[in-house]
Each structure stands twice: as C-alpha cells, then as structure tokens.
Motif scaffolding. Structure first.
Motif, short mmCIF file in Angstrom:
data_model
loop_
_atom_site.label_atom_id
_atom_site.label_comp_id
_atom_site.label_asym_id
_atom_site.label_seq_id
_atom_site.Cartn_x
_atom_site.Cartn_y
_atom_site.Cartn_z
N GLY A 523 54.32 -4.04 -9.60
CA GLY A 523 53.17 -4.11 -8.71
C GLY A 523 52.94 -2.87 -7.89
N ILE A 524 53.44 -1.73 -8.36
CA ILE A 524 53.30 -0.47 -7.62
C ILE A 524 52.98 0.64 -8.62
N THR A 525 52.51 1.75 -8.11
CA THR A 525 52.47 3.00 -8.87
C THR A 525 53.23 4.05 -8.08
N VAL A 526 53.44 5.18 -8.72
CA VAL A 526 54.14 6.30 -8.08
C VAL A 526 53.09 7.35 -7.71
N GLU A 527 52.95 7.56 -6.41
CA GLU A 527 51.94 8.51 -5.91
C GLU A 527 52.31 9.94 -6.27
N GLU A 528 53.56 10.30 -6.05
CA GLU A 528 54.10 11.58 -6.47
C GLU A 528 55.62 11.51 -6.42
N PHE A 529 56.28 12.59 -6.84
CA PHE A 529 57.74 12.54 -6.96
C PHE A 529 58.31 13.95 -6.84
N THR A 530 59.62 14.00 -6.58
CA THR A 530 60.30 15.29 -6.51
C THR A 530 61.79 15.12 -6.75
N MET A 531 62.39 16.11 -7.37
CA MET A 531 63.84 16.24 -7.33
C MET A 531 64.26 16.54 -5.90
N VAL A 532 65.44 16.11 -5.50
CA VAL A 532 65.97 16.45 -4.18
C VAL A 532 67.11 17.44 -4.42
#
Length: 684
Positions: A523-532
């Motif tokens: 029930g979600i999407t991923v707005e953005e992402f990053t390696m840490v």
C-alpha cells in the motif's frame, strides 16, 4: 520418507580414515569408540586410489577389513563415494575432467575438488567407481548408508572448462529454445551483446572490466551450476539406489550455487551438514554490534532444517580447527564441544558424527584437530565426547523423530541469493538483515525457522507461521507476490525491507513504481531512495509510539509514500533532508498485515517490530531466561522437549515457574536454577 525419522536410536559417531593409520590400531580405536557410546563411523570419501589404484583395477581389501572389523564391534558404517578427489592416474590420462578458472587456468591435481561436473569422461569414471562400490558393499550388513561425493561446491563453485561451456549452452537451449528469447532474457541489446548463433554463447568470461559479466547471464550461470551439480550427483545416487536399495543415501552441504532443497528432494533420504561453529570466529565482523558469534551458527542450522527437518551432522567440530595456511580457529573451551553438539540436536539433528577421530599427522589438515590428538593419549575432548555419548545412549531415543517448532520464519530464495552475489544494491543487505533478525529473535527466546520460497511452495507451508520476514527480495515474481498476498489475507503477518520487488525472474527491473510486484501488498510507493555511504551520514528512524526512540536506518534509505488508506506510518526518518518522511509502514490487509521497512534491518529495529507484533517466547508462561541462553523446542504428537543452551562461560540463573525434568540427568528442576557456563538442559 526421511529415514532418520524412522530410526529407533540416536546415532552418535565419528569420521574415521583407516587408510591413515596402521591396521594394528583399528581394533583399539573401535573398542574405545564403542566404550564412548559411539554407534556409527564415516569412511572412504577420499580413497579413490585405494579402491582403484589403476584404471579398471578395483581393490577392496583394506576397506573390507576395516568395515568387517567395525561391524564386529557393532559400529555402523557410512561409506562415501570418493569422487571429490580424482586420483593422479585419472587426471593425467584424462585432463579434460579438470576444472578451469574464470581466467582460463586449469586447476591441477594436488588438493581436492579439482574436477568439473560436465565432463562426459568424468561421468563415466564416477559411475564406474560408484557402481563397483555399490556392487561390493550394497548388501554388507555393516554398511547402513552412503554419502555421495563430499561437500559439493565446497572450495570452488564456479566451473569454466570446455565441457562446462558446452553444457551451459545446451542448458540454455533447453531453457529458452531460441536465441531471440535468450537475447530478451539477458537484455542483450544493452551494450550490443546480442547473439546470432548458439556457438557465440558461453559462461561468463573475462571482460575489459574484471569479473563484470552481463548480470542476467551471471544469474543464469548460477542456476545452471546448481542444475549441473544435481545432475552429477544423480549419476551416483541412481546407481546406489539400484544396487543398494536397503541403504540410505545422503550428502553433506551447505555450499554455494546449489539448490540444496532440490538436491534433497530428487536424490536424498535426508540432508547432511558439516557444523563448525567457530567458523564464526573467522567470519566475525569486529564492527558488529552485540554479536552472537558461535551462537549465530544456529541460523545456518535453521537453513539446513528447511531442507530436511530431521538431518545428519556429518562433521561436528570437536577441536581447534585449521589447515596449514588458513582457518586458524582456537580450541573449544571446556563444555563448548558438548554445547555445539546439543546446538545441532536442538535445531533438528538426529545423527551426529564428529570430525575426526584422531588428528591427521600429514597433509593440509594437520591442525584440524579431532577428538584424539596425535599422541592418542586421553585428553579433555575425549572425556567430553564420552560424556555426550553416554547421555545420548540414555536419552537420544526420546529425541529422535521429534521436530523443531517455530511460529516465525525468515524467508529466503535462491534467485535473490545468487543475483545478490553480483548486485551490491541488494545482495549484502539480505545477509545483514537475516543475521540481525535472528539475533533479535534469539535474545527474545523466540525460535524461528528459515523458509526457502520455491516454485513448489504452497500456501499451506506458509500458514504454518504467524510471521514471515522476507527482508530484501529484489527479485519478486507476480505469482510469488500473489502467494504471499494469500498468506496475508488469511491472517499472516509479512515483513519486507528496502529494495523489495523491483526485479522480475530474469533480474530485469519492472517499469512500475517501487516496490514493484509487492506494491499492492504494502500500500505504499517509494518516493526516492539513496545508499547510506560516502557523503551520506548515518540516518535514524523515530517510531510513532515512541518519538524519542531513535534507531539506526542502515545502509539504504527508501523514502516511502502512503497510497492506501489502510496504511499506518509506524516510523519516520529523523535525520537528513527527508526527516519527517515515512520510513516504516504497516498495511492492514484482509485478516493480516504487511510491514515495509525502508532500510536494512538492525537488531534494534527488529526488536521494535517484534514488540509491535506482540511476539513472545513459547515458554514465556513458565520460564524466564537471560539473553545468553538459547531456547529451542522439539516436539512430537506425544512429547515436547525444551532445549536450553548457555553460550556464556559464566553460570546463568534461570527461573522455572513449573516443575520440569532434565532429560540428560533425570533431575527435577523448579524455581531458580543455575545453568553452568556452556551448560545444556533438555526439559520436559
């Protein structure tokens, strides 16, 4: 049928190599084994040149005498097929059987596992030696079972001989049928890699960037290696089945690029494993927080149990371990050998053989110490093994056939394991999250299984569990997502981590919003992402019900966006430019729920989710334990045994609110009880 379940006694024994010792020592060795409570020995898996000193000249005298004498002492024998070490006469005459490295270097005679699985000549020679052994020993009253080869894919699990390239090409032709389908599956249009003739297709080969093949080709390579390994083992298994139908068949794993579940399903009566808990001292990460060390070996044993609920330990660590130039493991402290033995049993072993009876005086393993030292005089390890032997003579029959119980499973699959060897954007995360979840469950005294999702996995198999933890399944097919959804709708609780669901079975990325095939479940999407990493500082999550509590959001951060009204935000990022954005969500779906955690799991995060789920130890009503003590439960329809294992050298106080009896000592226990350092209780 798993032939271990039908056994009437617990088999405890040792690996023994009669060819290494003067024949005058055998009788004394066997006598002492029996006095220690041992009932079974393994031999023969490295003795090809003794069985066949020249091609076609088969000699059985040495092993006839060794097996006959063992039988006279009441010891059962597991006989290994010796195909892990082809002899010098064979590799000199038939060099095409040798393995070749990725760089094209032929691996020569002088160690072990220097052959490939694809050579038609090696198939023929292995079939011949297996057939001769099965003809000769298939009705021997002292031989109870067979181990095929030894540690398939140990030492090396990649193969690049000409025979392997040929076999890979045939495997692909069967899988894809046409070059058009192969080119599509491999995304060969990228970087102009398209093939116009099958003769152009190979296993991965050196490229301008070292060891950097097409990722879809690399995934198929691992699938091929697994199928090819099983086909190699099947040659021997089929022969033994036909010629020795009353004797069981197993082999020892767990090694890379091999679907051990399929191997077991197709060929074996039960699976065997080699348990060396102090490998953890080799692979231990000094930066790890709150490490489990040798206790963590239970996660590997849980994986073995997923293959074969009742299994054999073909090699159990019994001393300091090491080859001349590697694996310099320290000696077990007093009580640790016993602790590790019961660790194996608590996790499902119904047969345990120690490696080895006496430490080798020659070769690469002169420091891989067995129960006896070179001098063959009494020592602490001999006394400890004898104590275990006597305990299992008295109590082992009660344990055999009982099955380990768990309501929580950590989920894995081979495609993601194999794809993740190359793909650093998800591969390393699975191993960290598995370890951290196992750690959290262990410290909460909540037993868990490992469940491998396969094409034949059923909803019934999933519904055995209240909670499934599937940390980072980058490859997630729609049919797998549908199966997981059915599990959730009927009441299951499913937990995903970051990097979920964005690849198909080919390893190609969906043109869908993240998390791809899992989006409707979550029930979600991923707005953005990053390696840490690099310029990204460590980040933190604040939990909705405890805003002041911050837990690390490790390695990879996905900023989540809620798209369904049924979703509740359980935690938000507390740092970096996305502070305040959703990091952890829970979606109420049908009778169940789906959690999505936008980072790589650590123990603190896993504990938070465990607490929200209300998970408790199955013994919480009658038992209080410190964190250093492991709890495992084995049950049958009529009995239940609670194993308590103290991994600390210090005594630990436990509290029993009900009276229980210790199976190993017949002692009644209630109230506060002190469990000695490295001590074991089996309560019922």
């Amino acid at each position: 049928m798993n032939k271990l379940v039908a056994k009437e006694q617990f088999e405890l024994g040792v690996c023994y190599y009669p060819e290494h010792w003067p024949e005058s020592m055998w009788a004394d060795d066997y006598r002492r084994m029996v006095e220690m409570g041992f009932t079974i020995i393994r031999m023969g898996e490295f003795a090809w040149s003794i069985f066949e000193p020249q091609e076609g000249n088969f000699q059985f005298g040495l092993f006839d005498r060794a097996i006959d004498l063992a039988h006279s002492y009441g010891l059962k024998v597991v006989l290994g097929t010796p195909t892990a070490t082809p002899p010098a006469w064979l590799t000199e005459k038939y060099p095409e059987v040798l393995n070749v490295t990725y760089e094209g270097v032929t691996l020569q005679h002088g160690m072990r596992r220097h052959y490939n699985y694809s050579s038609p000549k090696y198939h023929q020679l292995c079939a011949e030696i297996a057939g001769q052994l099965a003809d000769h020993y298939g009705n021997h009253p002292g031989v109870v079972g067979w181990q095929i080869d030894n540690e398939l894919n140990c030492e090396i699990s990649e193969f690049y001989s000409e025979s392997d390239h040929t076999a890979f090409r045939k495997w692909l032709q069967h899988k894809y049928e046409s070059l058009d389908k192969l080119n599509e599956a491999w995304g060969a249009v990228f970087w102009n890699q398209s093939y116009s003739d099958w003769s152009q297709v190979y296993l991965p080969r050196p490229t301008p960037s070292p060891k950097q093949p097409n990722p879809h080709q690399a995934l198929d390579e691992k699938r091929f290696i697994s199928d090819n390994t099983i086909a190699f083992a099947k040659i021997q298994a089929d022969i033994i089945r036909a010629k020795a139908p009353q004797q069981w068949v197993t082999t020892n794993g767990l090694f890379g690029h091999l679907d051990s579940h399929e191997l077991n399903d197709q060929l074996l009566d039960f699976f065997s494993y080699d348990s060396y808990p102090q490998f953890s001292s080799i692979y231990y990460d000094a930066a790890e927080v709150n490490p489990l060390r040798d206790r963590g070996w239970g996660l590997s044993l849980s994986a073995v149990r997923s293959i074969s609920p009742n299994f054999c330990i073909m090699e159990q660590q019994s001393g300091p371990g090491g080859w001349v130039n590697r694996m310099d493991m320290p000696s077990p402290k007093p009580g640790q050998m016993r602790l590790w033995t019961y660790q194996s049993i608590a996790h499902g072993a119904d047969m345990v053989l120690y490696f080895r009876w006496r430490t080798a005086t020659m070769g690469n393993e002169i420091y891989w110490h067995g129960i006896n030292d070179y001098h063959n005089q009494p020592n602490r390890r001999v006394r400890e093994a004898a104590q275990i032997g006597q305990e299992l003579v008295a109590s082992g029959q009660a344990i055999v056939g009982t099955v380990t119980q768990a309501k929580v499973a950590i989920v894995r699959d081979y495609d993601n394991e194999w794809d993740g060897e190359y793909d650093v954007w998800h591969g390393p995360f699975m191993w960290q999250s598995n370890k951290e979840w196992f750690k959290a469950l262990q410290h909460k005294h909540i037993p868990n299984d490992v469940l491998y999702l396969r094409s034949k996995t059923t909803l019934e198999e999933l519904t055995r569990y209240e909670v499934l933890i599937y940390p980072h399944p980058a490859i997630l097919a729609d049919e797998t997502a549908a199966l997981l959804d059915a599990y959730v709708l009927q009441g299951g609780k499913l937990i995903f981590g970051c990097r979920t669901g964005y690849k198909d079975k080919r390893g190609q990325c969906y043109m869908r919003p993240f998390p791809g095939a899992a989006q409707s479940l979550c029930g979600i999407t991923v707005e953005e992402f990053t390696m840490v990493k690099g310029t990204r500082l460590p980040t933190f999550i604040s939990w909705a019900d405890e805003p002041e509590l911050l837990t690390g959001a490790d390695s990879f951060n996905e900023i989540l966006q809620v798209v369904e009204d049924s979703v509740e935000v359980m935690g938000s990022y507390a740092s970096d430019y996305y502070a305040g954005k959703p990091a952890v969500t829970r979606n109420q779906r049908g009778k169940g729920e789906v959690w999505y955690y936008g980072a790589v799991f650590n123990e603190d995060a896993a504990v938070q989710i465990i607490n929200h789920l209300g998970l408790q130890s199955p013994a919480a009503a009658w038992l209080e334990l410190p964190t250093d003590v492991e709890l495992q439960i084995r049950e049958s329809d009529s009995s239940s045994y609670t194993f308590l294992l103290n991994y600390s050298k210090e005594p630990m106080a436990i509290l029993l609110k009900e009276e229980k009896r210790d199976l190993l000592t017949d002692q009644l226990i209630v109230g506060t009880h002190t469990l000695e350092g490295f001590g074991v209780l089996v309560l019922y």
